[in-house]
Structures are given as C-alpha cells and as structure tokens.
Design a protein around this motif. Sequence first.
Motif, mmCIF file in Angstrom:
data_model
loop_
_atom_site.group_PDB
_atom_site.id
_atom_site.type_symbol
_atom_site.label_atom_id
_atom_site.label_comp_id
_atom_site.label_asym_id
_atom_site.label_seq_id
_atom_site.Cartn_x
_atom_site.Cartn_y
_atom_site.Cartn_z
ATOM 1 N N ALA A 74 -7.696 10.057 -4.135
ATOM 2 C CA ALA A 74 -9.082 10.517 -4.112
ATOM 3 C C ALA A 74 -9.700 10.414 -2.731
ATOM 4 N N SER A 75 -9.244 9.476 -1.923
ATOM 5 C CA SER A 75 -9.827 9.237 -0.612
ATOM 6 C C SER A 75 -8.855 8.422 0.232
ATOM 7 N N PRO A 76 -9.081 8.334 1.545
ATOM 8 C CA PRO A 76 -8.250 7.460 2.372
ATOM 9 C C PRO A 76 -8.307 6.010 1.939
ATOM 10 N N SER A 77 -9.487 5.534 1.518
ATOM 11 C CA SER A 77 -9.594 4.137 1.083
ATOM 12 C C SER A 77 -8.812 3.901 -0.199
ATOM 13 N N HIS A 78 -8.752 4.926 -1.077
ATOM 14 C CA HIS A 78 -7.945 4.812 -2.302
ATOM 15 C C HIS A 78 -6.465 4.691 -1.948
ATOM 16 N N LEU A 79 -6.013 5.508 -1.016
ATOM 17 C CA LEU A 79 -4.632 5.401 -0.544
ATOM 18 C C LEU A 79 -4.369 4.029 0.050
ATOM 19 N N SER A 80 -5.271 3.551 0.894
ATOM 20 C CA SER A 80 -5.077 2.268 1.568
ATOM 21 C C SER A 80 -5.009 1.117 0.579
ATOM 22 N N SER A 81 -5.911 1.109 -0.397
ATOM 23 C CA SER A 81 -5.924 0.004 -1.370
ATOM 24 C C SER A 81 -4.698 0.053 -2.267
ATOM 25 N N THR A 82 -4.240 1.248 -2.638
ATOM 26 C CA THR A 82 -3.038 1.373 -3.463
ATOM 27 C C THR A 82 -1.804 0.954 -2.679
ATOM 28 N N PHE A 83 -1.738 1.344 -1.425
ATOM 29 C CA PHE A 83 -0.639 0.933 -0.551
ATOM 30 C C PHE A 83 -0.596 -0.588 -0.443
ATOM 31 N N HIS A 84 -1.755 -1.214 -0.278
ATOM 32 C CA HIS A 84 -1.830 -2.674 -0.169
ATOM 33 C C HIS A 84 -1.362 -3.341 -1.457
ATOM 34 N N ALA A 85 -1.770 -2.812 -2.600
ATOM 35 C CA ALA A 85 -1.361 -3.391 -3.878
ATOM 36 C C ALA A 85 0.136 -3.241 -4.111
ATOM 37 N N THR A 86 0.735 -2.189 -3.555
ATOM 38 C CA THR A 86 2.155 -1.904 -3.765
ATOM 39 C C THR A 86 3.058 -2.639 -2.784
ATOM 40 N N PHE A 87 2.612 -2.739 -1.525
ATOM 41 C CA PHE A 87 3.468 -3.301 -0.477
ATOM 42 C C PHE A 87 2.920 -4.575 0.158
ATOM 43 N N GLY A 88 1.691 -4.966 -0.170
ATOM 44 C CA GLY A 88 1.145 -6.216 0.342
ATOM 45 C C GLY A 88 0.571 -6.124 1.735
ATOM 46 N N VAL A 89 0.355 -4.905 2.239
ATOM 47 C CA VAL A 89 -0.156 -4.713 3.595
ATOM 48 C C VAL A 89 -0.856 -3.361 3.645
ATOM 49 N N ARG A 90 -1.844 -3.220 4.527
ATOM 50 C CA ARG A 90 -2.536 -1.948 4.698
ATOM 51 C C ARG A 90 -1.695 -1.003 5.562
ATOM 52 N N PRO A 91 -1.781 0.314 5.323
ATOM 53 C CA PRO A 91 -0.997 1.241 6.147
ATOM 54 C C PRO A 91 -1.372 1.178 7.625
ATOM 55 N N SER A 92 -2.635 0.899 7.930
ATOM 56 C CA SER A 92 -3.031 0.800 9.335
ATOM 57 C C SER A 92 -2.314 -0.351 10.030
ATOM 58 N N ARG A 93 -2.016 -1.418 9.276
ATOM 59 C CA ARG A 93 -1.309 -2.556 9.861
ATOM 60 C C ARG A 93 0.138 -2.175 10.187
ATOM 61 N N VAL A 94 0.753 -1.396 9.307
ATOM 62 C CA VAL A 94 2.126 -0.957 9.548
ATOM 63 C C VAL A 94 2.185 -0.077 10.792
ATOM 64 N N LEU A 95 1.298 0.891 10.870
ATOM 65 C CA LEU A 95 1.306 1.784 12.016
ATOM 66 C C LEU A 95 0.864 1.070 13.284
ATOM 67 N N GLY A 96 -0.018 0.087 13.132
ATOM 68 C CA GLY A 96 -0.441 -0.681 14.286
ATOM 69 C C GLY A 96 0.671 -1.525 14.876
ATOM 70 N N ALA A 97 1.724 -1.763 14.101
ATOM 71 C CA ALA A 97 2.890 -2.503 14.599
ATOM 72 C C ALA A 97 3.820 -1.609 15.409
ATOM 73 N N GLY A 98 3.404 -0.363 15.663
ATOM 74 C CA GLY A 98 4.243 0.558 16.435
ATOM 75 C C GLY A 98 5.320 1.190 15.597
ATOM 76 N N CYS A 99 5.032 1.423 14.317
ATOM 77 C CA CYS A 99 6.060 1.898 13.391
ATOM 78 C C CYS A 99 6.328 3.390 13.566
ATOM 79 N N VAL A 100 7.588 3.711 13.760
ATOM 80 C CA VAL A 100 8.059 5.097 13.762
ATOM 81 C C VAL A 100 8.381 5.498 12.332
ATOM 82 N N ILE A 101 7.907 6.665 11.905
ATOM 83 C CA ILE A 101 8.221 7.194 10.578
ATOM 84 C C ILE A 101 9.208 8.333 10.744
#
Length: 271
Positions: free
Chosen positions: A221-248
């Motif tokens: 529904a929104s970026p915040s919905h994605l972020s909160s679902t990602f956190h509930a699933t993986f235990g971390v926010r997507p911004s934190r993963v990308l902030g670690a210099g993550c290549v996708i």
Amino acid sequence: MADDALSPTCCRPEPHPEPSARLSLWPGRARYSGPSLELDMHSGSVTCLAVGEEAGFTVETAADGVRRTARSALIRPRVAHRIDAHGGRMTFCYVEPGSATERACREALGAGGEPVTVSAAAELDLVRRLCAAPERAERPDLDPRVRAAVRRLLAEPHLPDGATEYAVAAGLSRSRFLHLFRAETGTSFRRYRMWARMLRAARALRDFGTLTAAAAEAGFASPSHLSSTFHATFGVRPSRVLGAGCVIVDEVRVPGADSGVVAGDLSLRAR
C-alpha cells in the motif's frame, strides 16, 4: 527517520569488485551475505539457513526464550527468532520449504521437525553448492492446483487477489485450498504471497532504487507498509540493508558480479 521520507538517491554501477554486502536473487530463493545488521525478533515466510562467516552466533526463539549457539542454523518458516552475530558477517539463504534446496539443507544439518536446528560447522561450502545448482523452475512434487497457485503468485505478487480468488481458480473451497497449500508448500498462503512480494520488491529496488517504486511493483500500500513488512520478515529495515552498501543482483536475469546495483553511501528516496 521513516523509510518513506529519506533523502534522494539513485543507483549506480558497483564501484568495487567486493562489496560489503550482496543480495542475490533466484526464482523462489535469495541469499544475503554481509554485516549481520543487529537483527530484531522476526518470523520468516520460508526456511532460512544462517551461517556465521567468521565466528559463531546465537539464535533466540520467542516461543521458549532459549538461546542456541551455532556456526550454522536452519530455521523453519513462521518461527519467531532473533540472531545475534556479535557484529560479525553472516550469510542467510532463504529457500522454499519442501524444495530440493531445502531438503539438501535439512540433510546436511540433520534437521528433523524442530523449529531450529543448529550446527557447529560453518556450512559455507553447502551454500556455494546450493547457489551453483539452480532450482527447478517449478516443483513437480506439488499438487497441480498448488503448483498453478505458486506460479501465479511468483508472476503476479502485486495483484490484490486473495485466497478466495485462488481457491476458486483451483476449484476448491477457501478452507480446503488453504489447508492444501500449507500441506504442500510447508508455509501458509499469506506467508508465501508475502515472500513472492519480497522477491519482487527486491528486484524493483535493484531496477528503480526507490521504496515507492518497490512498494508499487510488489503490491504494498505504501513504502512504509513495505518497510514494516520487511522488518517483520527479516528483522531489519530495507534502508539498513542498502545503507550497508548492499549490491542487489538478479542471478538469473543478469548473471555475474558486474550486474548489480549498489546503494552504498547513498540513501533511499520515496517518490
């Protein structure tokens, strides 16, 4: 600061041959290698093989509060847990329950029906073998009705159709469809759809570099919905993963180390 209100970024080619973190994507599975990122309690949609690259780690499960020490751990879907790697590097392989990849993991670690199986061995060689052996495009062992549902979920995770619509397409009642789906796949319909949406969101982040685009592409529904679902699933926010210099990297669509897109020292934007 909320993930949907971050400052501008774009994606750029990988500047170094060895990024600090890498997220590799295949149909139905993914692998993250990089900093452990101090994960919060979370509950995955699929099976996770966690490996300490440099040292051991602990796995705490919410159900019993027990902390298990390991170099590798196989964690079943829907098991609430927290991993503490004490700042070390980790590899996480996410694989569909019941798949050939998961069966290989279970055999290697001697897993039974327990929620978490731990090993004193660092199973990085197993990870490399699993990632070098592509999973079948479709699992022939699944009931054809469930196989069709899985195919549709992976192809169209952004659509709003729920279990009722999928049940009708399968010629089953909603309750019968949900029971059959769980029995065949080892996870619930809701959890599998979440997994399919996460895979689509990761590819959209690779392509477009914004949470807004990733949320829209994956049906959130929104970026915040994605972020909160990602956190509930993986235990971390997507911004934190990308902030670690993550290549996708989409290992199927664009194989090779030079095909990734890195966030690096850039921050996500929502637009």
